[in-house]
Design a protein around this motif. Structure first.
Motif, PDB file in Angstrom:
ATOM      1  N   PRO A 141      11.266  33.516  -0.286  1.00  0.00           N
ATOM      2  CA  PRO A 141      10.374  32.488  -0.841  1.00  0.00           C
ATOM      3  C   PRO A 141       9.361  31.934   0.146  1.00  0.00           C
ATOM      4  O   PRO A 141       8.282  31.493  -0.264  1.00  0.00           O
ATOM      5  CB  PRO A 141      11.350  31.401  -1.301  1.00  0.00           C
ATOM      6  CG  PRO A 141      12.585  31.606  -0.469  1.00  0.00           C
ATOM      7  CD  PRO A 141      12.687  33.092  -0.298  1.00  0.00           C
ATOM      8  N   LEU A 145       5.989  32.202  -2.476  1.00  0.00           N
ATOM      9  CA  LEU A 145       5.906  31.168  -3.505  1.00  0.00           C
ATOM     10  C   LEU A 145       4.609  30.365  -3.488  1.00  0.00           C
ATOM     11  O   LEU A 145       4.393  29.529  -4.363  1.00  0.00           O
ATOM     12  CB  LEU A 145       7.118  30.229  -3.429  1.00  0.00           C
ATOM     13  CG  LEU A 145       8.434  30.822  -3.946  1.00  0.00           C
ATOM     14  CD1 LEU A 145       9.543  29.774  -3.913  1.00  0.00           C
ATOM     15  CD2 LEU A 145       8.278  31.380  -5.356  1.00  0.00           C
ATOM     16  N   LEU A 167      12.233  39.204  -7.656  1.00  0.00           N
ATOM     17  CA  LEU A 167      11.744  37.844  -7.926  1.00  0.00           C
ATOM     18  C   LEU A 167      12.328  37.291  -9.216  1.00  0.00           C
ATOM     19  O   LEU A 167      12.700  36.111  -9.281  1.00  0.00           O
ATOM     20  CB  LEU A 167      10.221  37.846  -8.008  1.00  0.00           C
ATOM     21  CG  LEU A 167       9.459  37.659  -6.705  1.00  0.00           C
ATOM     22  CD1 LEU A 167       7.962  37.814  -6.934  1.00  0.00           C
ATOM     23  CD2 LEU A 167       9.759  36.306  -6.078  1.00  0.00           C
ATOM     24  N   ALA A 171      14.061  33.882  -8.384  1.00  0.00           N
ATOM     25  CA  ALA A 171      13.049  32.821  -8.345  1.00  0.00           C
ATOM     26  C   ALA A 171      13.605  31.459  -8.745  1.00  0.00           C
ATOM     27  O   ALA A 171      13.307  30.445  -8.098  1.00  0.00           O
ATOM     28  CB  ALA A 171      11.868  33.192  -9.223  1.00  0.00           C
ATOM     29  N   SER A 172      14.395  31.396  -9.800  1.00  0.00           N
ATOM     30  CA  SER A 172      14.877  30.088 -10.256  1.00  0.00           C
ATOM     31  C   SER A 172      15.758  29.427  -9.208  1.00  0.00           C
ATOM     32  O   SER A 172      15.662  28.205  -8.986  1.00  0.00           O
ATOM     33  CB  SER A 172      15.637  30.232 -11.581  1.00  0.00           C
ATOM     34  OG  SER A 172      16.759  31.088 -11.437  1.00  0.00           O
ATOM     35  N   TYR A 174      15.620  30.019  -5.904  1.00  0.00           N
ATOM     36  CA  TYR A 174      14.726  29.644  -4.816  1.00  0.00           C
ATOM     37  C   TYR A 174      14.027  28.320  -5.120  1.00  0.00           C
ATOM     38  O   TYR A 174      13.956  27.415  -4.281  1.00  0.00           O
ATOM     39  CB  TYR A 174      13.653  30.723  -4.620  1.00  0.00           C
ATOM     40  CG  TYR A 174      14.088  31.989  -3.925  1.00  0.00           C
ATOM     41  CD1 TYR A 174      15.225  32.048  -3.125  1.00  0.00           C
ATOM     42  CD2 TYR A 174      13.338  33.154  -4.067  1.00  0.00           C
ATOM     43  CE1 TYR A 174      15.605  33.218  -2.494  1.00  0.00           C
ATOM     44  CE2 TYR A 174      13.703  34.333  -3.426  1.00  0.00           C
ATOM     45  CZ  TYR A 174      14.832  34.360  -2.647  1.00  0.00           C
ATOM     46  OH  TYR A 174      15.193  35.518  -2.011  1.00  0.00           O
ATOM     47  N   ILE A 175      13.473  28.217  -6.316  1.00  0.00           N
ATOM     48  CA  ILE A 175      12.677  27.040  -6.676  1.00  0.00           C
ATOM     49  C   ILE A 175      13.544  25.795  -6.734  1.00  0.00           C
ATOM     50  O   ILE A 175      13.156  24.728  -6.244  1.00  0.00           O
ATOM     51  CB  ILE A 175      11.943  27.302  -8.003  1.00  0.00           C
ATOM     52  CG1 ILE A 175      10.822  28.327  -7.762  1.00  0.00           C
ATOM     53  CG2 ILE A 175      11.381  26.014  -8.589  1.00  0.00           C
ATOM     54  CD1 ILE A 175      10.171  28.849  -9.018  1.00  0.00           C
ATOM     55  N   ARG A 191       5.557  28.163  -8.393  1.00  0.00           N
ATOM     56  CA  ARG A 191       6.231  29.059  -9.328  1.00  0.00           C
ATOM     57  C   ARG A 191       6.019  30.498  -8.865  1.00  0.00           C
ATOM     58  O   ARG A 191       5.121  30.789  -8.071  1.00  0.00           O
ATOM     59  CB  ARG A 191       5.688  28.893 -10.750  1.00  0.00           C
ATOM     60  CG  ARG A 191       4.186  29.070 -10.864  1.00  0.00           C
ATOM     61  CD  ARG A 191       3.702  28.805 -12.295  1.00  0.00           C
ATOM     62  NE  ARG A 191       2.255  28.742 -12.368  1.00  0.00           N
ATOM     63  CZ  ARG A 191       1.440  29.783 -12.456  1.00  0.00           C
ATOM     64  NH1 ARG A 191       1.974  31.017 -12.483  1.00  0.00           N
ATOM     65  NH2 ARG A 191       0.140  29.643 -12.523  1.00  0.00           N
ATOM     66  N   ALA A 192       6.872  31.371  -9.344  1.00  0.00           N
ATOM     67  CA  ALA A 192       6.717  32.796  -9.048  1.00  0.00           C
ATOM     68  C   ALA A 192       5.585  33.359  -9.888  1.00  0.00           C
ATOM     69  O   ALA A 192       5.378  32.955 -11.033  1.00  0.00           O
ATOM     70  CB  ALA A 192       8.011  33.538  -9.333  1.00  0.00           C
TER      71      ALA A 192
END
Length: 347
Positions: A141, A145, A167, A171-172, A174-175, A191-192
């Motif tokens: 990320p 990102l 990703l 991604a979720s 990571y975010i 966001r990705a």
């Protein structure tokens, strides 16, 4: 220089807002910036579930990330060798861009959208050429990102053939994690972004009188690693295939990483830009420390397995001779030892 921004807010009542850069409306005076907004209103549909507060407006350009020119037309930003937190706002990885005769390529975009915006501003301080490509070196990320900052431009997002799936899977998490570590106020809008073009083996990118050679690698640091070679200056952006001072982070295959490093050693390069540290290293001597670390990691892991040591105990001993040679060792070496042990015990 004036730029266009718009306030985007968390939908919850009283939720935080942040001014988001609208790339492409830059002008020398506010009237020209405002005229550009009227001529082409921004499409904000991709920003949901964030909500718009007020109208887009023009103001003095915000802060840009600091970049140094390490070779002719090759620029590098050096991130802090730290874990992401509210103090550094996630600015913990190296980023770059290369200016050709007709366009610009961005190489990695940082941990959060604000960083991608600050990369855009840094480019605009040096050239008005369009950003034609955003090249992502791997899935982590702190390198990908910030890409949402370029989503309303015509830039083509390029990554490894495995990047989109990686990703989507990560991604979720990571975010959610980084929103907590950095703070929603600075992380807002991150966001990705989908990959437009994939690198299966190698690919050439033409920036006008300047060629970048992209190469996809087998699983090594991750399963999504690519390198970017600027032919004009002999500079290689290695992403996190190469670490300097920052403890290497193993998220793929130890044997694969060592094999890739052995192959890279034979490359004729002038400079290499590591994913952390640097900003540049001479080649191949610049990778000597990391090559040694990976060798110790493998040797110690094999010894632990051969002597029947359990994973929990092995993690406390593997590669400890390297502890004083690296920053963030206690954060990354136990993870590396775990990945290495899990890989090698089933040979």
């Amino acid at each position: 220089m004036f730029e266009a921004v718009i306030a985007l807010c968390v939908a919850l009542a009283g939720g935080p807002c942040r001014d988001h850069l609208l790339p492409g409306y830059e002008a020398q005076d506010p009237a020209s910036c405002e005229a550009a907004l009227i001529a082409k209103p921004p499409d904000l549909s991709a920003e949901a579930p964030l909500v718009v507060k007020g109208a887009a407006r023009c103001q003095q350009a915000g802060d840009a990330l600091s970049f140094s020119e390490v070779a002719d037309g090759v620029f590098v930003h050096v991130g802090a060798i730290e874990e992401p937190d509210k103090s550094n706002r996630g600015d913990t990885s190296n980023l770059g861009f290369v200016i050709g005769e007709s366009s610009v390529a961005v190489i990695d975009t940082g941990t959060a959208r604000w960083m991608g915006e600050a990369v855009w501003r840094a480019i605009r301080q040096r050239t008005n050429l369009p950003v034609s490509h955003v090249i992502l070196t791997h899935v982590h990320p702190d390198h990908v990102l910030g890409t949402a900052a370029f989503s309303t431009t015509d830039a083509q997002v390029i990554g490894h053939a495995n990047l989109s799936r990686a990703l989507a899977d990560r991604a979720s998490n990571y975010i959610e994690s980084l929103d907590r570590l950095i703070g929603t106020a600075d992380f807002l809008g991150t966001r990705a972004v989908a990959v437009d073009t994939v690198v299966e083996n190698d690919m050439m990118v033409d920036l006008g009188g300047r060629t970048l050679r992209l190469q996809a690698w087998p699983t090594a640091h991750t399963g999504t690693d690519i390198t970017i070679f600027d032919v004009a200056t002999g500079t290689l952006f290695a992403g996190d295939l190469v670490f300097d001072r920052h403890t290497p982070a193993l998220d793929g295959s130890l044997r694969g990483w060592r094999a890739v490093m052995a192959e890279l050693q034979a490359f004729k390069l002038n400079l290499i830009v590591p994913g952390h540290g640097g900003p540049t290293l001479r080649w191949p001597e610049g990778a000597a420390a990391m090559t040694r670390y990976l060798g110790v990691l493998e040797a110690d892991t094999r010894e632990a397995i051969d002597t029947g040591m359990r994973l929990g105990a092995a993690v406390e001993t593997i590669a400890q001779s390297e502890a004083d040679r690296w920053q963030l060792f206690d954060a990354y070496n136990p993870r590396n030892a775990t990945v290495a042990f899990t890989e090698l015990e089933w040979e």
